[in-house]
Structure formats: structure tokens, C-alpha cells
Write an enzyme that holds these catalytic residues in place. Structure first.
Site, PDB file in Angstrom:
ATOM      1  N   ASP A 148       0.829  -1.211   0.000  1.00  0.00           N
ATOM      2  CA  ASP A 148       0.000   0.000   0.000  1.00  0.00           C
ATOM      3  C   ASP A 148       0.862   1.259   0.000  1.00  0.00           C
ATOM      4  O   ASP A 148       1.986   1.253   0.501  1.00  0.00           O
ATOM      5  CB  ASP A 148      -0.927  -0.025   1.227  1.00  0.00           C
ATOM      6  CG  ASP A 148      -2.063   0.978   1.100  1.00  0.00           C
ATOM      7  OD1 ASP A 148      -2.425   1.330  -0.042  1.00  0.00           O
ATOM      8  OD2 ASP A 148      -2.589   1.404   2.144  1.00  0.00           O
ATOM      9  N   HIS A 176       2.109   3.468  -9.035  1.00  0.00           N
ATOM     10  CA  HIS A 176       1.929   2.034  -9.304  1.00  0.00           C
ATOM     11  C   HIS A 176       3.106   1.498 -10.118  1.00  0.00           C
ATOM     12  O   HIS A 176       3.555   0.372  -9.921  1.00  0.00           O
ATOM     13  CB  HIS A 176       0.610   1.792 -10.041  1.00  0.00           C
ATOM     14  CG  HIS A 176      -0.596   2.160  -9.231  1.00  0.00           C
ATOM     15  ND1 HIS A 176      -0.807   1.661  -7.965  1.00  0.00           N
ATOM     16  CD2 HIS A 176      -1.641   2.994  -9.476  1.00  0.00           C
ATOM     17  CE1 HIS A 176      -1.938   2.163  -7.481  1.00  0.00           C
ATOM     18  NE2 HIS A 176      -2.455   2.972  -8.373  1.00  0.00           N
ATOM     19  N   LEU A 198      10.730 -20.453  -5.093  1.00  0.00           N
ATOM     20  CA  LEU A 198       9.722 -19.600  -4.452  1.00  0.00           C
ATOM     21  C   LEU A 198       8.382 -19.684  -5.186  1.00  0.00           C
ATOM     22  O   LEU A 198       8.344 -19.579  -6.415  1.00  0.00           O
ATOM     23  CB  LEU A 198      10.219 -18.139  -4.489  1.00  0.00           C
ATOM     24  CG  LEU A 198       9.212 -17.072  -4.039  1.00  0.00           C
ATOM     25  CD1 LEU A 198       9.036 -17.099  -2.523  1.00  0.00           C
ATOM     26  CD2 LEU A 198       9.655 -15.687  -4.487  1.00  0.00           C
TER      27      LEU A 198
HETATM   28  C1  IPE Z   1      -5.330  -2.680  -0.018  1.00  0.00           C
HETATM   29  O1  IPE Z   1      -5.050  -1.347  -0.187  1.00  0.00           O
HETATM   30  C2  IPE Z   1      -5.320  -3.382  -1.343  1.00  0.00           C
HETATM   31  C3  IPE Z   1      -4.027  -3.511  -1.992  1.00  0.00           C
HETATM   32  C4  IPE Z   1      -2.880  -3.131  -1.518  1.00  0.00           C
HETATM   33  C5  IPE Z   1      -4.068  -4.167  -3.284  1.00  0.00           C
HETATM   34  P1  IPE Z   1      -6.204  -0.252  -0.321  1.00  0.00           P
HETATM   35  O2  IPE Z   1      -5.534   1.042  -0.544  1.00  0.00           O
HETATM   36  O3  IPE Z   1      -7.195  -0.675  -1.336  1.00  0.00           O
HETATM   37  O4  IPE Z   1      -6.890  -0.321   1.111  1.00  0.00           O
HETATM   38  P2  IPE Z   1      -7.783   0.738   1.875  1.00  0.00           P
HETATM   39  O5  IPE Z   1      -8.803   1.257   0.907  1.00  0.00           O
HETATM   40  O6  IPE Z   1      -6.880   1.832   2.356  1.00  0.00           O
HETATM   41  O7  IPE Z   1      -8.370  -0.008   3.024  1.00  0.00           O
HETATM   42  C1  IPE Z   2      -1.730   0.184  -3.281  1.00  0.00           C
HETATM   43  O1  IPE Z   2      -1.467   1.545  -3.304  1.00  0.00           O
HETATM   44  C2  IPE Z   2      -1.925  -0.398  -4.641  1.00  0.00           C
HETATM   45  C3  IPE Z   2      -3.307  -0.795  -4.934  1.00  0.00           C
HETATM   46  C4  IPE Z   2      -4.295  -0.733  -4.089  1.00  0.00           C
HETATM   47  C5  IPE Z   2      -3.575  -1.297  -6.267  1.00  0.00           C
HETATM   48  P1  IPE Z   2      -2.632   2.614  -3.296  1.00  0.00           P
HETATM   49  O2  IPE Z   2      -3.005   2.934  -4.708  1.00  0.00           O
HETATM   50  O3  IPE Z   2      -3.770   2.182  -2.449  1.00  0.00           O
HETATM   51  O4  IPE Z   2      -1.901   3.853  -2.648  1.00  0.00           O
HETATM   52  P2  IPE Z   2      -2.514   4.873  -1.603  1.00  0.00           P
HETATM   53  O5  IPE Z   2      -2.980   4.090  -0.435  1.00  0.00           O
HETATM   54  O6  IPE Z   2      -3.633   5.575  -2.306  1.00  0.00           O
HETATM   55  O7  IPE Z   2      -1.379   5.775  -1.280  1.00  0.00           O
HETATM   56 MG    MG Z   3      -4.154   2.414  -0.461  1.00  0.00          MG
END
Ligand code: IPE
Ligand code: IPE
Ligand code: MG
Length: 245
Positions: free
Chosen positions: A25, A42, A136
Site C-alpha cells: 500500500d 503504481h 519460491l
Molecule cells: C489494499 O489497499 C489493497 C491492496 C494493496 C491491493 P487499499 O488502498 O485498497 O486499502 P484501503 O482502501 O486503504 O483499506
Molecule cells: C496500493 O497503493 C496499490 C493498490 C491498491 C492497487 P494505493 O493505490 O492504495 O496507494 P494509496 O494508499 O492511495 O497511497
Molecule cells: Mg491504499
């Protein structure tokens, strides 16, 4: 956040964790902080992932499960969602050769049938290409949700039991676990979440019963093998009791 060991000097078991799971995240915030579009985050996140996969493989970790896209992430803009899948396709094209050479077996958990067709194709190709590999196991959670996984497991088990005249009363936790998409894989020893949030966001709800949670404020694109090593150090300092004393 401190990642120092809290073992108070106790003797620790320093075996490499068998199964590491990561909620990757913070990509969006990483980009925002730099005045870049979320998709740039990303993109950098994929580069971080590449390093972490290699580090886990080199360390002799048996399973690495990463949360790449949740069943809730469809709520994001079309631009972001399609960008994420494009980056995944690119990642597979660029990295598959090296992953194969590293003896990594790619596996996907989640509902692949709903993701864009070119991403489906790339993933299926990656699964096929690496299916014989014995190093792995790199599990990618894609269009994955823990609650949906549990419901699907219940339906499948119910249909099989009732179809074969079996009794639902005999179902054990162990048997139920085999119907999860991770069936046969040991539960994660560690679940790491980057990006500062302290929640699971529907990740591995069944499997996390006795996982050690490690939360770090570092945004995923900045997460490096050195940061992973710190998390593993923290894990070595934990005392896993499983309800005992
Ligand atoms: C969790 O992150 C999902 C992934 C890392 C793929 P999110 O950014 O979607 O989670 P929330 O919305 O903060 O709970
Ligand atoms: C996690 O990073 C990746 C996915 C959920 C696909 P985020 O896109 O949720 O990044 P933040 O949380 O908005 O910074
Ligand atoms: Mg996120």
C-alpha cells in the site's frame, strides 16, 4: 515506526519464514508527494516488487503472497484501474524470463475471470510457463477478497458434500482450509503492510489467524530488501504462543 526487535534478549528461532504476505500500500500517496499522477506510483511499486521477489527467492522463502488488487479496488477511476492492469502486463512481459530462471513459480489467487483480457492472458501465460518451477511460489492476489474467498469455499464444500451424500457436520477447520484459494499452502508467518494504515482491507482473513503483523509507514515504492530484512528481524523477536504460554 520502530522496527527494532522486542525480544528482550530471549533466544530466538532464526529460521527463514516460510510464508511472507505483503499488503503493498501507498503507491498513490508516494506519487502525490512528488506531484506525480497516481499511476506513476503504481509503476514504481512494480519496480519495488521485482526487488522483493528476488530477495525472497534468494533468502529461501517458500511462499510470497502479495496483494496486488482487491475486490474493492474496482471503486477507483477507470483510468487508474486500467493503468494498474497495463503495468501488470508489462511486468509479466519484462520479468517472466528472469523469474523462470530464478525457478519462481507464479500463482494467482482471486477471480481472474473479471480482469481485462490481456491481463488474463499474460497471467495465464505466466502460470503455464512457471508451473514446473520448484523454488519460491510467488502468489499474486488479484481481484482478491478474503470474505468472497470464504464464501466461495463454503459453497464448494457444501456442493461437494451434498452431491456425494456426505455430512456437513463432519467438516473440520483443516478440511475447510483446503477449499481456500491457498489450500495446501502454510498460513503466512508474517503479514507486512506498507503505507501506514493498520488494517487488513479484506486480505487473507482466514489465513491470518496466527500471522505476525508488521506495519510500516514506508510507502510501497520505497520498500526495499533492506526494509524487508528489518521486518524479518522484527519477526524473529516475536514470541509466537498460539494460545499456549
Ligand atoms: C489494499 O489497499 C489493497 C491492496 C494493496 C491491493 P487499499 O488502498 O485498497 O486499502 P484501503 O482502501 O486503504 O483499506
Ligand atoms: C496500493 O497503493 C496499490 C493498490 C491498491 C492497487 P494505493 O493505490 O492504495 O496507494 P494509496 O494508499 O492511495 O497511497
Ligand atoms: Mg491504499
Amino acid at each position: 515506526m520502530s522496527l527494532t526487535s522486542k525480544n528482550n534478549g530471549a533466544e530466538e528461532n532464526r529460521q527463514v519464514p516460510q510464508h511472507i504476505a505483503i499488503i503493498m500500500d501507498g503507491n498513490g500517496r508516494w506519487a502525490q508527494k512528488r506531484g506525480m499522477p497516481r499511476i506513476a506510483g503504481h509503476n514504481s511499486g512494480m519496480k519495488a516488487l521485482k526487488e522483493i521477489v528476488r530477495a525472497c527467492s534468494d533468502m529461501g522463502v517458500k511462499y510470497l503472497t502479495v496483494y496486488a488488487f482487491s475486490t474493492e479496488n474496482w471503486k477507483r477511476s477507470f483510468e487508474e484501474v486500467s493503468g494498474i492492469f497495463k503495468i501488470m502486463v508489462l511486468y509479466i512481459h519484462k520479468e517472466l524470463k528472469e523469474l523462470t530462471e530464478e525457478n519462481v513459480r507464479i500463482n494467482v489467487i482471486g477471480d481472474l475471470s473479471r480482469i481485462p483480457s490481456d491481463a488474463q492472458k499474460a497471467m495465464n501465460h505466466a502460470l503455464k510457463t512457471t508451473e514446473e518451477n520448484t523454488g519460491l511460489t510467488f502468489n499474486i492476489a488479484l481481484n482478491y477478497g478474503g470474505r468472497s474467498e470464504i464464501v466461495e469455499a463454503a459453497k464448494k464444500l457444501y456442493n461437494e458434500k451434498t452431491g456425494s451424500g456426505g455430512s456437513l457436520d463432519d467438516i473440520t477447520e483443516e478440511e475447510f482450509g483446503k477449499y481456500m484459494s491457498t489450500g495446501g499452502v502454510p498460513d503466512p508467518d508474517i503479514i507486512i503492510r506498507t503505507g501506514g494504515e493498520m488494517r487488513l482491507s479484506n486480505f487473507l482473513l482466514w489465513q491470518c489467524a496466527y500471522s505476525e503483523f508488521i506495519f510500516t509507514d514506508i510507502f510501497w515504492p520505497d520498500f526495499s530488501p533492506e526494509e524487508l530484512a528489518k521486518c524479518i528481524d522484527e519477526f524473529y523477536g516475536r514470541h509466537r504462543r498460539y494460545g499456549g504460554v
